[in-house]
Motif scaffolding. Structure first.
Motif, PDB file in Angstrom:
ATOM      1  N   ASP A  61       0.966  -1.350   0.051  1.00  0.00           N
ATOM      2  CA  ASP A  61      -0.071   0.069  -0.097  1.00  0.00           C
ATOM      3  C   ASP A  61       0.872   1.085  -0.138  1.00  0.00           C
ATOM      4  O   ASP A  61       0.745   2.188   0.742  1.00  0.00           O
ATOM      5  N   ASN A 122      -4.374   6.197  -2.933  1.00  0.00           N
ATOM      6  CA  ASN A 122      -5.983   6.515  -2.467  1.00  0.00           C
ATOM      7  C   ASN A 122      -6.825   5.043  -2.925  1.00  0.00           C
ATOM      8  O   ASN A 122      -8.033   4.936  -2.619  1.00  0.00           O
ATOM      9  N   GLN A 123      -6.049   4.022  -3.157  1.00  0.00           N
ATOM     10  CA  GLN A 123      -6.642   2.475  -3.408  1.00  0.00           C
ATOM     11  C   GLN A 123      -5.577   1.558  -2.907  1.00  0.00           C
ATOM     12  O   GLN A 123      -4.505   1.738  -2.996  1.00  0.00           O
ATOM     13  N   LYS A 157      -1.874   5.322  -8.497  1.00  0.00           N
ATOM     14  CA  LYS A 157      -3.067   5.304  -7.456  1.00  0.00           C
ATOM     15  C   LYS A 157      -2.992   6.474  -6.600  1.00  0.00           C
ATOM     16  O   LYS A 157      -3.178   6.130  -5.165  1.00  0.00           O
ATOM     17  N   GLN A 158      -3.543   7.634  -7.027  1.00  0.00           N
ATOM     18  CA  GLN A 158      -3.457   8.669  -6.198  1.00  0.00           C
ATOM     19  C   GLN A 158      -3.752  10.083  -7.044  1.00  0.00           C
ATOM     20  O   GLN A 158      -3.528   9.842  -8.409  1.00  0.00           O
TER      21      GLN A 158
END
Length: 233
Positions: A61, A122-123, A157-158
């Motif tokens: 993450d 954010n995922q 991913k943001q």
């Protein structure tokens, strides 16, 4: 408002094979005033000895960006990527649900210098991913990483962008920052005037509540990384 993070005031790490400067709290360096900016959590300015590097270790993450400024990295990871990353290319590793990798100086006769950058996603979870690309050394301000991978950029991913700034002596470039957005500028080489603030190599500049940014070189070429970040991580 532009807040300067001076190069000489960054945290330091000396490990024999690795000398590094920490823009934000990392590893054994902790300063509650410098925990990152928006989703940007790490900028480490690393110098790695010939043949040395980071043994296999894990992440999850986190969006991990590497930009080599001199030398070549040998990269190997648990999803099957075995590659080299030379100076001037960008690497984006999406750790997702978990990935293990190693990074070594691929040369036995020269130091490796790089920026190691971490951005919170954010995922969360999901399949890990790896992207690498050379965008060329074009003058001006150019997107390298975007949320949707548009125009051949790497996909993160943001809600964030990374732009590469290259200016020859006495050149300028401009950027419009969306309302409520935050920018962070990390200067790699040269002297840069960011609006009315002067940055020197290794300095960072956090920008808030300013919608128009003007980048100006002086009597030498400039290279910098520019982040366009959401108002909250």
């Amino acid at each position: 408002m532009i807040t300067v993070r001076k190069a000489e005031e960054r945290g330091r790490g000396h490990y024999g094979w690795l000398n590094t400067h920490y823009s934000f709290s990392f590893a054994n360096y902790y300063d509650p005033r410098f925990m990152g900016v928006s989703a940007l959590r790490v900028i480490n300015d690393d110098i790695i000895a010939p043949g040395a590097g980071f043994d296999t270790h894990g992440h999850r993450d986190m969006e991990i960006i590497t930009y080599v400024t001199s030398g070549v990295i040998a990269h190997k990871d648990s999803v099957g990527n075995v590659t080299e990353l030379p100076a001037g290319e960008f690497q984006l590793m999406s750790a997702g649900s978990g990935i293990r990798h190693s990074e070594f100086n691929a040369r036995q006769d020269q130091e490796l210098t790089l920026l190691q950058i971490w951005i919170e996603p954010n995922q969360f979870g999901g399949k890990p991913g790896y992207q690498q690309k050379a965008f060329g050394m074009r003058n001006g301000l150019h997107e390298v990483i975007t949320p949707d991978g548009r125009d051949g950029t790497l996909k993160i991913k943001q809600d964030a962008r990374l732009l590469h700034l290259l200016l020859q002596p006495n050149e300028t470039a401009e950027m419009i920052l969306g309302k409520q957005r935050i920018a962070y500028v990390q200067l790699i080489k040269g002297k840069l005037k960011l609006n009315d603030i002067e940055l020197k190599p290794g300095d960072g500049g956090a920008v808030q509540r300013i919608e128009q940014l003007v980048f100006a070189s002086c009597d030498e070429a400039v290279e910098a990384i520019v982040f366009d970040l959401p108002p909250h991580a």
